[in-house]
Design a protein around this motif. Structure first.
Motif, mmCIF file in Angstrom:
data_model
loop_
_atom_site.group_PDB
_atom_site.id
_atom_site.type_symbol
_atom_site.label_atom_id
_atom_site.label_comp_id
_atom_site.label_asym_id
_atom_site.label_seq_id
_atom_site.Cartn_x
_atom_site.Cartn_y
_atom_site.Cartn_z
ATOM 1 N N GLY A 35 0.908 -1.216 0.036
ATOM 2 C CA GLY A 35 0.180 -0.002 0.123
ATOM 3 C C GLY A 35 0.835 1.140 0.065
ATOM 4 O O GLY A 35 0.893 2.087 -1.101
ATOM 5 N N ILE A 36 1.869 1.547 1.069
ATOM 6 C CA ILE A 36 2.113 2.866 1.208
ATOM 7 C C ILE A 36 3.492 2.658 0.453
ATOM 8 O O ILE A 36 3.549 3.621 -0.546
ATOM 9 C CB ILE A 36 2.496 3.189 2.707
ATOM 10 C CG1 ILE A 36 1.226 2.981 3.721
ATOM 11 C CG2 ILE A 36 3.325 4.419 2.702
ATOM 12 C CD1 ILE A 36 1.501 3.119 5.145
ATOM 13 N N LEU A 37 4.508 1.955 0.701
ATOM 14 C CA LEU A 37 5.677 2.034 0.045
ATOM 15 C C LEU A 37 5.531 1.824 -1.569
ATOM 16 O O LEU A 37 6.107 2.645 -2.266
ATOM 17 C CB LEU A 37 6.781 1.087 0.706
ATOM 18 C CG LEU A 37 6.994 1.309 1.927
ATOM 19 C CD1 LEU A 37 8.347 0.247 2.435
ATOM 20 C CD2 LEU A 37 7.810 2.739 1.874
ATOM 21 N N GLY A 38 4.867 0.771 -1.885
ATOM 22 C CA GLY A 38 4.556 0.543 -3.170
ATOM 23 C C GLY A 38 4.049 1.557 -4.007
ATOM 24 O O GLY A 38 4.625 2.118 -5.424
ATOM 25 N N GLY A 39 3.164 2.356 -3.465
ATOM 26 C CA GLY A 39 2.449 3.279 -4.208
ATOM 27 C C GLY A 39 3.471 4.597 -4.066
ATOM 28 O O GLY A 39 3.488 4.959 -5.348
#
Lengths: 76, 767
Positions: free
Chosen positions: B376-380
């Motif tokens: 969610g966070i790092l990927g995005g």
């Protein structure tokens, strides 16, 4: 000989006699130093023939032929 | 705290001085009119703190352009404690024209004679003391670029008397008229009566409207062309008083600037040179085959890939860290600087992301927490940050063009073309800035004096694909190439930019012939001297951009990736859903609901059970365009986990999801490629991000914004429908052709009906 700035060929120079046009365009010309008495030289035409570039009061100014047609110049 | 305002001609080094004074990183460029709003900062070097306000560059205090109005109102209404009038010493005559107007206001003035180093270099001499004596206000030599004379300037500014009465250079020529007009304003109790009086005599739009003013004007200036007289007197005074102050050296016939100009605005070569420059900019930023060293087509390729060299394997990637580094620069072809920087940053980000996920796994974090952080966070965020290098490289090139003065020449060269569409060459600047970011571009339209031209320009700016939309282009184009092994990501990207430009041109034509009819605005513009770009300025540009981008990545995008991840892992009854059950999530059902809307555009119902990803991505893009790819990354990682494909990374996610959908929905490759390109087209032309919308709303005249929103929606829908239907089936081309013909005929007929048919005929003849 008097000539409209729009009819100038590259390299011609002269002294501005009269600035016509109306309202905004005239004001803008005045503000940019295109006033009666100022000397100018036609530097070049844009690749498509219009606008033109002139040297005036030590800097380069570009304007369209439509606007240049408001400026009457005494050829040197 | 005392306040000083910086006023001066456009392009006289005002913003550079502002930066030198305040240490801020305000935007600077070699284009008349880059500062279009006033900015504030604090100068701390003069014993006391002094507030500095940077006013937009102006040639005059007449109220004909928005910048002139901003500056004039500031000087008259806000009553600063002093004005620092920056004068470009290389162009004294025209610069002092504004000075003569500023001096008419009741405010202390100090003159900063900038670019004195240039003057000395050219061998000219300027007698500063003589100018000071003639004008009656302090004059200080400075070089804003080299930061010389700034301390002295500020010290003298601070020690100026607190009050100053306006003075005019017209007092000899127009003594009687001015007395009459001044008496009127003094009776009215107006501050700076002299300034207003002169403006009234100039037939100034604002002054004439004042009650009783027209009578005064009539009695003072009966039938005389005062406007011409005043402008003439000002210049006469300037050349008269400068006669002794400036000594010109014998000049070469051609300066360096002239020589450069001869080539760049050459009758034949100007336009080809411009196109080549644009091509190189895009090539150096995006190409994965630098200078076509590896041949122009697939068949000519001779360089071996890393796998072929035995340094990497298809499954596990590079064999060791050294190869990983090599892969940044080369893999089957030499990469362009833009791509190299991107690879470099991505390598770094990938390692961070992997590290964090491993750490969390080892630490025994719950599955959902690892998912939220990793996917969610790092990927995005990393997906978005990864595009920063390319955006910066592109921005760097445009900054160089702007700083060197070439941009102004492009306007000169292209004006003839722009006029055809009812715009001036000046509209080119905001449009090309749109390639960087729509926000400054929309603000920059203030240099356009004509309201209708401004509205039309603001509306089409988003079609000039901005930096944030670039990831959509490269990722989707890259995805197409990787998934189907067809086409060339370079060419697709370039064509999409062209499509955006064409859309803009058509829309401008349409608006200027229907809702925004009007005369073509004038084009009277200064062409600044060429000079080498300052490294520091360029870095300031880039730093500004980076700050902005990173801030956005960690605020808006950060928030939206979390929200998207949550909504895609929560069902309507607020239960956590693992990746495998994403089909039941809130976001999926919203996306599915909206899916049919996009069917005519190719990325709707026909894409089957995973097609909703596109609908969701398009909608999150309304918040910030970077979201589109962030959404894809977040969602596709999960979807592929569901489909049992295993997680992949980078641009490959898109390729993965494309392959997955192709297999699932059973649509033909051609239809899908058309749909994907339509998807890019939709995102490129639709409502821009929040920030751009807010700016457009602020810049547009009242009541125009809601129509603008509708306009964006309609354009994006129509353009992408055209791209899809024509791309996928060809035959709809005929239908579109008929529709366009009908619309054009209708508009022409309507316009002819409104005007005299003979008049149009005559106008055409006279041309």
């Amino acid at each position: 000989m008097n000539k409209l700035l729009s009819d100038f060929t590259v390299g011609e120079s002269g002294k501005i006699i009269k600035v016509g046009g109306e309202g905004r365009i005239r004001r803008r010309l005045f503000d940019m130093g295109v006033t009666p008495g100022a000397e100018l030289t036609m530097r070049k035409k844009a690749p498509l023939g219009d606008p033109i570039e002139i040297t005036l009061r030590g800097y380069e100014l570009t304007l369209r032929k439509d606007e240049a047609a408001c400026v009457e110049v005494e050829l040197k | 705290m005392r306040t000083f305002a910086l006023a001066g001609n456009p392009n006289c080094g005002k913003t550079t001085l502002f930066n030198a004074l305040t240490g801020s990183s305000a935007h600077v460029g070699n284009w008349p009119g880059v500062t279009v709003d006033k900015r504030e900062g604090v100068y701390k070097g003069a014993g006391e703190n002094v507030a500095i306000v940077d006013l937009p560059g102006i040639y005059s205090l007449s109220p004909y352009t928005p910048e002139e109005v901003i500056s004039r109102n500031y000087i008259l209404d806000e009553k600063p404690d002093g004005i620092i009038n920056i004068v470009d010493a290389t162009n004294l005559e025209r610069n002092l024209y504004l000075t003569t107007q500023i001096l008419e206001c009741d405010v202390p003035v100090i003159i900063a004679l900038n670019m004195m180093d240039e003057v000395k270099k050219s061998g000219d001499k300027i007698d500063v003391k003589a100018i000071e004596k003639t004008l009656g206000v302090p004059v200080v030599e400075i070089s804003a670029l080299r930061k010389t004379g700034i301390k002295e300037l500020m010290q003298r500014a601070v020690s100026m008397p607190k009050q100053r009465k306006g003075e005019t250079v017209l007092k000899d020529a127009l003594h009687k008229q001015l007395e009459t007009a001044c008496a009127y304003y003094e009776a009215e109790g107006v501050a700076s009566p002299l300034f207003h009086a002169v403006k009234l005599l100039e037939n100034d739009e604002i002054e004439v409207k004042r009650k009783g003013a027209d009578k005064v004007l009539k009695s003072a200036a009966a039938d005389v062309d005062m406007e011409a007289v005043i402008a003439d007197e000002r210049y006469k005074y300037i050349s008269g008083s400068l006669a002794g102050a400036k000594v010109k050296a014998q000049k070469d016939v051609l300066t360096k600037s002239d020589k450069i100009d001869k080539v760049l605005t050459h009758r034949v070569w100007a336009i080809p040179i411009f196109i080549v420059i644009l091509f190189f900019i895009f090539h150096l930023t995006f190409s994965e085959n630098l200078f076509y060293l590896n041949g122009f087509t697939e068949g000519q390729a001779w360089m071996p890939s890393l796998v072929e060299l035995g340094l990497a394997t298809e499954e596990d990637g590079p064999n060791n860290f050294g190869v990983e580094i090599l892969a940044i620069f080369y893999d089957g072809a030499v990469f362009s600087p833009g791509v190299i920087l991107t690879n470099f940053l991505n390598l770094f980000l990938d390692h961070i992301s992997d590290g964090v996920v491993t750490l969390m796994g080892n630490g025994g974090a719950a599955e959902w927490a690892t998912g939220l952080v990793g996917d969610g966070i790092l990927g995005g965020i990393f997906a978005v940050l990864g595009f920063l290098p390319q955006i910066l490289v592109l921005f760097l090139f445009f900054s160089i063009l702007e700083d060197t003065g070439y941009m102004a020449r492009i306007a000169f060269v292209l004006d003839r073309i722009f006029r055809r569409f009812g715009l001036s060459g000046r509209a080119f600047m905001p449009m090309i800035m749109g390639f960087g970011c729509s926000v400054p571009a929309a603000i920059n339209t203030r240099t356009l004096a004509d309201e209708k031209e401004r509205t039309a320009t603001i509306r089409v700016i988003p079609f000039f694909s901005c930096g944030a939309k670039l990831p959509i282009l490269t990722a989707v184009a890259g995805g197409i190439v990787m998934a189907f092994g067809v086409g060339n990501a370079d060419v697709i990207t370039f064509c999409m930019y062209l499509l955006g430009i064409c859309t803009a041109v058509v829309c401008v034509l349409l608006m200027r012939n229907t809702t925004l009819k009007g005369e073509t605005p004038p084009f009277i513009m200064e062409l600044p001297t060429y000079h080498a770009p300052s490294f520091k300025n360029l870095m300031l540009h880039l730093w500004d951009k980076t700050k902005h981008f990173v801030k956005k990545a960690f605020t808006i995008i950060f928030a939206s990736t979390i929200i998207i991840w949550l909504f895609s892992h929560l069902s309507w009854d607020w239960h956590y859903l693992p990746d495998e059950e994403m089909q039941n999530s809130i976001i999926a059902s919203v996306g599915m609901l909206l899916q049919p809307v996009f069917t005519p555009l190719g990325f709707g119902s026909q894409l089957g059970q995973f097609g909703w990803v596109f609908a969701v991505a398009a909608i999150t893009g309304l918040i910030a365009k970077e979201n589109v790819i962030a959404t894809f990354t977040t969602l596709s990682i999960c979807i592929m986990a569901y489909a049992g494909e295993g997680t992949e990374e980078g641009v490959e996610e898109l390729a993965g999801i494309i392959q997955l959908i192709t297999a699932d929905a059973g649509i033909s490759q051609r239809e899908f490629v058309a749909a994907l390109i339509a998807f890019i087209a939709f995102n490129m032309t639709t409502i821009p991000c929040f920030a751009a919308c807010a700016t457009a709303k602020a810049e547009l005249a009242k009541g125009k914004f809601k129509w603008t929103l509708l306009f964006w929606l309609a354009v994006s829908y129509i353009v992408s429908a055209m791209v899809y239907t024509i791309g996928a089936y060809i035959w709809p081309l005929a239908i579109w052709f008929v529709v366009i013909a009908l619309v054009v005929t209708f508009i022409v007929l309507r316009n002819i009906g409104k005007f005299d048919i003979m008049k149009i005929f005559k106008r055409r003849k006279s041309k």
